[in-house]
Design an enzyme around this catalytic site. Structure first.
Site, short mmCIF file in Angstrom:
data_model
loop_
_atom_site.label_atom_id
_atom_site.label_comp_id
_atom_site.label_asym_id
_atom_site.label_seq_id
_atom_site.Cartn_x
_atom_site.Cartn_y
_atom_site.Cartn_z
N CYS A 71 -3.35 -0.74 5.91
CA CYS A 71 -1.92 -1.03 6.01
C CYS A 71 -1.17 0.23 5.58
O CYS A 71 -1.32 0.68 4.44
CB CYS A 71 -1.60 -2.19 5.06
SG CYS A 71 0.15 -2.60 4.97
N CYS A 178 1.67 1.79 11.91
CA CYS A 178 1.56 0.43 11.35
C CYS A 178 0.40 -0.24 12.08
O CYS A 178 0.36 -0.22 13.32
CB CYS A 178 2.85 -0.35 11.59
SG CYS A 178 2.72 -2.12 11.17
N1 DGL Z 1 0.24 -3.58 9.00
C1 DGL Z 1 1.15 -3.01 8.06
C2 DGL Z 1 1.20 -1.50 8.20
O1 DGL Z 1 0.26 -0.87 8.68
C3 DGL Z 1 2.58 -3.48 7.99
C4 DGL Z 1 3.01 -4.81 8.36
C5 DGL Z 1 3.97 -5.39 7.36
O2 DGL Z 1 5.19 -5.13 7.45
O3 DGL Z 1 3.48 -6.08 6.49
O4 DGL Z 1 2.16 -0.89 7.79
#
Ligand code: DGL
Length: 221
Positions: A71, A178
């Site tokens: 993430c 993301c």
């Molecule tokens: N999947 C997360 C990232 O790579 C973000 C998603 C969220 O806003 O929780 O930043």
């Protein structure tokens, strides 16, 4: 058997976990997310740190040898604190691929698609300062994308304005900053067309894990 933990706020970690399954078939891959609090992207840094800390507890309890923070939002805001708190665990973070994008661009213009939390983070600003200070870096508004992907509406996200901005400014690299957006990578690639590279980090994460597993002899095979 080596245990690899994978954390994302939501379904963004899935693509990374699948890739790690393919690359390390002998490893046990344990995934967790934080469905109660996703999305993290519009939250304050302090909350992101606290929520990430809480969400990875099961991975620490299960004694994962390596934990992948799959993430960008959690990595750019929380990984320094987490590493300090758990110095004996190997953490691999995911952050926007500014350096590879800077090497690749011919037009000296790149676009980063990421959450507000990532774009506001100190770590992201450091990356930009270090690798992209001579470049134009576009940051189109993607702030609702993770929520919509989480809600099963990936196909209905309007990516048009982000892609138009990329084309208007002649950017030739898009960084998927993301992991949720990996779910719409095909759509983004199709809309961007053949002259624009779309970068995402799954291969780099695989290589990083490989290096950690092969150089740390205390880790199980
Ligand atoms: N999947 C997360 C990232 O790579 C973000 C998603 C969220 O806003 O929780 O930043």
């Amino acid at each position: 058997m080596v245990k690899i933990g994978v954390f994302d706020s939501g379904i963004g970690g899935q693509a990374i976990a699948d890739k790690l399954h393919d690359l390390f078939p002998a490893a046990k891959i344990i995934s967790v997310n934080d469905s109660a609090n996703v999305p993290y992207g519009n939250r304050h840094r302090g909350s992101i740190i606290q929520m990430t800390e809480d969400a990875i507890k099961p991975l620490i309890k299960k004694k994962c040898d390596v934990i992948v923070i799959a993430c960008n939002t959690a990595t750019t805001n929380a990984i320094d604190d987490i590493r300090k708190k758990h110095p004996s665990i190997h953490f691999v973070g995911i952050e926007p691929m500014i350096k590879p994008a800077a090497k690749l661009t011919q037009t000296k213009t790149i676009a980063v698609f990421a959450t507000t939390g990532t774009l506001k983070s100190h770590r992201y600003h450091q990356l930009k300062h270090r690798w992209a200070s001579q470049l134009v870096v576009l940051e189109p508004d993607c702030s609702q994308w993770a929520t919509r992907i989480e809600n099963g509406e990936a196909e209905r996200i309007d990516i048009h304005s982000a892609i138009s901005e990329v084309k208007r400014w002649n950017a030739d690299v898009i960084v998927l900053g993301c992991t949720h957006y990996h779910h719409i990578k095909d759509r983004i690639e199709r809309a961007a067309g053949p002259g624009i590279h779309v970068l995402e980090p799954s291969d780099a994460i695989g290589a990083r894990l490989d290096a950690i597993l092969s150089t740390n002899s205390e880790l199980p095979e």
